[in-house]
Design a protein around this motif. Sequence first.
Motif, PDB file in Angstrom:
ATOM      1  N   PHE A 166       0.962  -1.007   0.004  1.00 31.79           N
ATOM      2  CA  PHE A 166      -0.194  -0.025   0.002  1.00 31.79           C
ATOM      3  C   PHE A 166       0.789   1.246   0.114  1.00 31.79           C
ATOM      4  CE2 PHE A 166      -2.719   3.178   2.211  1.00 31.79           C
ATOM      5  CZ  PHE A 166      -3.678   3.137   1.365  1.00 31.79           C
ATOM      6  N   ARG A 167       1.938   1.154   0.949  1.00 29.56           N
ATOM      7  CA  ARG A 167       2.953   2.320   0.903  1.00 29.56           C
ATOM      8  C   ARG A 167       3.539   2.842  -0.292  1.00 29.56           C
ATOM      9  NH1 ARG A 167       8.407   2.624   4.210  1.00 29.56           N
ATOM     10  NH2 ARG A 167       9.250   4.493   3.261  1.00 29.56           N
ATOM     11  N   TYR A 168       4.110   1.853  -1.120  1.00 28.32           N
ATOM     12  CA  TYR A 168       4.707   1.783  -2.371  1.00 28.32           C
ATOM     13  C   TYR A 168       4.057   1.994  -3.499  1.00 28.32           C
ATOM     14  CZ  TYR A 168       8.789   0.963   0.659  1.00 28.32           C
ATOM     15  OH  TYR A 168       9.780   0.987   1.606  1.00 28.32           O
ATOM     16  N   GLU A 169       2.887   1.402  -3.429  1.00 33.93           N
ATOM     17  CA  GLU A 169       2.044   1.588  -4.964  1.00 33.93           C
ATOM     18  C   GLU A 169       0.872   2.747  -4.862  1.00 33.93           C
ATOM     19  OE1 GLU A 169       2.650  -0.071  -7.376  1.00 33.93           O
ATOM     20  OE2 GLU A 169       4.436  -1.315  -6.407  1.00 33.93           O
ATOM     21  N   GLN A 180      -4.722   8.422 -11.561  1.00 35.64           N
ATOM     22  CA  GLN A 180      -5.206   7.591 -10.394  1.00 35.64           C
ATOM     23  C   GLN A 180      -5.958   6.287 -10.630  1.00 35.64           C
ATOM     24  OE1 GLN A 180      -6.433  10.386  -7.509  1.00 35.64           O
ATOM     25  NE2 GLN A 180      -4.397  11.780  -7.603  1.00 35.64           N
ATOM     26  N   LEU A 181      -6.737   6.336 -11.321  1.00 35.20           N
ATOM     27  CA  LEU A 181      -7.740   5.033 -11.453  1.00 35.20           C
ATOM     28  C   LEU A 181      -6.855   3.722 -12.003  1.00 35.20           C
ATOM     29  CD1 LEU A 181     -10.371   3.611 -11.249  1.00 35.20           C
ATOM     30  CD2 LEU A 181     -10.918   4.244 -13.491  1.00 35.20           C
ATOM     31  N   GLN A 182      -5.742   4.228 -13.046  1.00 32.16           N
ATOM     32  CA  GLN A 182      -4.805   3.204 -13.404  1.00 32.16           C
ATOM     33  C   GLN A 182      -3.907   2.659 -12.212  1.00 32.16           C
ATOM     34  OE1 GLN A 182      -2.131   4.746 -16.637  1.00 32.16           O
ATOM     35  NE2 GLN A 182      -0.823   2.885 -16.333  1.00 32.16           N
ATOM     36  N   MET A 183      -3.465   3.896 -11.501  1.00 35.74           N
ATOM     37  CA  MET A 183      -2.741   3.401 -10.145  1.00 35.74           C
ATOM     38  C   MET A 183      -3.360   2.278  -9.350  1.00 35.74           C
ATOM     39  SD  MET A 183      -1.336   5.994  -7.343  1.00 35.74           S
ATOM     40  CE  MET A 183      -3.237   6.385  -6.709  1.00 35.74           C
ATOM     41  N   LEU A 184      -4.716   2.587  -9.361  1.00 31.19           N
ATOM     42  CA  LEU A 184      -5.614   1.593  -8.353  1.00 31.19           C
ATOM     43  C   LEU A 184      -5.537   0.463  -9.123  1.00 31.19           C
ATOM     44  CD1 LEU A 184      -7.105   1.097  -5.765  1.00 31.19           C
ATOM     45  CD2 LEU A 184      -9.198   2.160  -7.045  1.00 31.19           C
ATOM     46  N   GLN A 185      -5.791   0.414 -10.166  1.00 26.29           N
ATOM     47  CA  GLN A 185      -5.844  -0.960 -10.853  1.00 26.29           C
ATOM     48  C   GLN A 185      -4.541  -1.696 -11.002  1.00 26.29           C
ATOM     49  OE1 GLN A 185      -7.304   0.553 -14.813  1.00 26.29           O
ATOM     50  NE2 GLN A 185      -9.399   0.410 -14.101  1.00 26.29           N
ATOM     51  N   GLU A 186      -3.337  -1.326 -11.063  1.00 27.01           N
ATOM     52  CA  GLU A 186      -2.224  -1.799 -10.942  1.00 27.01           C
ATOM     53  C   GLU A 186      -1.822  -2.178  -9.452  1.00 27.01           C
ATOM     54  OE1 GLU A 186       0.507   1.432 -12.302  1.00 27.01           O
ATOM     55  OE2 GLU A 186      -0.007   1.176 -14.570  1.00 27.01           O
ATOM     56  N   TYR A 187      -2.419  -1.526  -8.547  1.00 26.14           N
ATOM     57  CA  TYR A 187      -2.259  -1.872  -7.039  1.00 26.14           C
ATOM     58  C   TYR A 187      -3.049  -3.312  -6.934  1.00 26.14           C
ATOM     59  CZ  TYR A 187      -3.124  -1.826  -2.104  1.00 26.14           C
ATOM     60  OH  TYR A 187      -3.398  -2.192  -0.911  1.00 26.14           O
ATOM     61  N   LEU A 188      -4.492  -3.092  -7.522  1.00 33.57           N
ATOM     62  CA  LEU A 188      -5.395  -4.296  -7.196  1.00 33.57           C
ATOM     63  C   LEU A 188      -4.882  -5.630  -8.069  1.00 33.57           C
ATOM     64  CD1 LEU A 188      -8.493  -2.396  -6.893  1.00 33.57           C
ATOM     65  CD2 LEU A 188      -7.370  -3.759  -4.828  1.00 33.57           C
ATOM     66  N   GLY A 189      -4.087  -5.292  -9.245  1.00 36.70           N
ATOM     67  CA  GLY A 189      -4.171  -6.272 -10.203  1.00 36.70           C
ATOM     68  C   GLY A 189      -5.187  -6.817 -10.927  1.00 36.70           C
ATOM     69  N   ARG A 190      -6.358  -5.699 -10.969  1.00 35.16           N
ATOM     70  CA  ARG A 190      -7.576  -5.919 -11.514  1.00 35.16           C
ATOM     71  C   ARG A 190      -8.377  -4.571 -11.686  1.00 35.16           C
ATOM     72  NH1 ARG A 190     -11.118  -5.627  -7.373  1.00 35.16           N
ATOM     73  NH2 ARG A 190     -10.442  -6.475  -5.158  1.00 35.16           N
ATOM     74  N   GLU A 191      -9.410  -4.848 -12.097  1.00 31.95           N
ATOM     75  CA  GLU A 191     -10.371  -3.870 -12.185  1.00 31.95           C
ATOM     76  C   GLU A 191     -11.133  -3.608 -10.558  1.00 31.95           C
ATOM     77  OE1 GLU A 191     -11.878  -1.367 -14.744  1.00 31.95           O
ATOM     78  OE2 GLU A 191     -10.105  -2.250 -15.748  1.00 31.95           O
ATOM     79  N   PRO A 192     -11.024  -2.379 -10.268  1.00 30.22           N
ATOM     80  CA  PRO A 192     -12.004  -2.244  -9.000  1.00 30.22           C
ATOM     81  C   PRO A 192     -13.194  -2.847  -8.714  1.00 30.22           C
ATOM     82  CG  PRO A 192     -10.872  -0.108  -9.750  1.00 30.22           C
ATOM     83  CD  PRO A 192     -11.025  -1.067 -10.848  1.00 30.22           C
TER      84      PRO A 192
END
Length: 203
Positions: A166-169, A180-192
């Motif tokens: 969470f800290r780094y991503e 920021q939506l792309q950032m979230l998708q990359e963090y989750l590894g999927r669509e929200p």
Amino acid sequence: MPSTLLENWCWDREVLKHLSCHYTLLSEQYLSEWHERYPDAPDPPAQIPDDLLETIAKTRNTNRGLRLLHILVVSIFDLKIHTPQTHEEIEQVDLGKLWYGLREEIEGLDMTRSRAVGHEQAIFGHLLSGYDMGYYGYLSCLAYAQDVFQEYFAKDLHNRDAWDHFRYEILEYGGSHPDQLQMLQEYLGREPNYSALQESLLL
């Protein structure tokens, strides 16, 4: 989303227990004032009692659904008054009728009296503070936060790997990521999962 995500911790029983010990364990002044006020009473408990913890935890979802429905009303109202195509079109909008109609339809309330004497829509301060069709972001952020919480933290609030991820991503960008939506998708590894907020009400 990060601040909304962190709200989940204040409802955890162990976190509540640790937070509750601050004054009674660390402050002699507090105890001194307690005994001045209640000279015959025993010391207050060093930590919040377990039965009270259970009661607090059970109240989390009290009226939460109604609050979310109201945010939905305000979001739709915000979108509707910012999307007319012409000046003439917005002049024709009856703001009171729109506001109270949405409240009745979505929240299931009887707004008959308010329609007659009220102007509740005028206290929606976000209209004048630059949100301009963006109030729905509250519900989106709540959904994102619940998705992240359930995915990474619900099973173990203290998982160091999850926190590092969470800290780094997410946190490290500090709002500077271009998408920021792309950032979230990359963090989750999927669509929200936009249903995560609804699902959290049923947990």
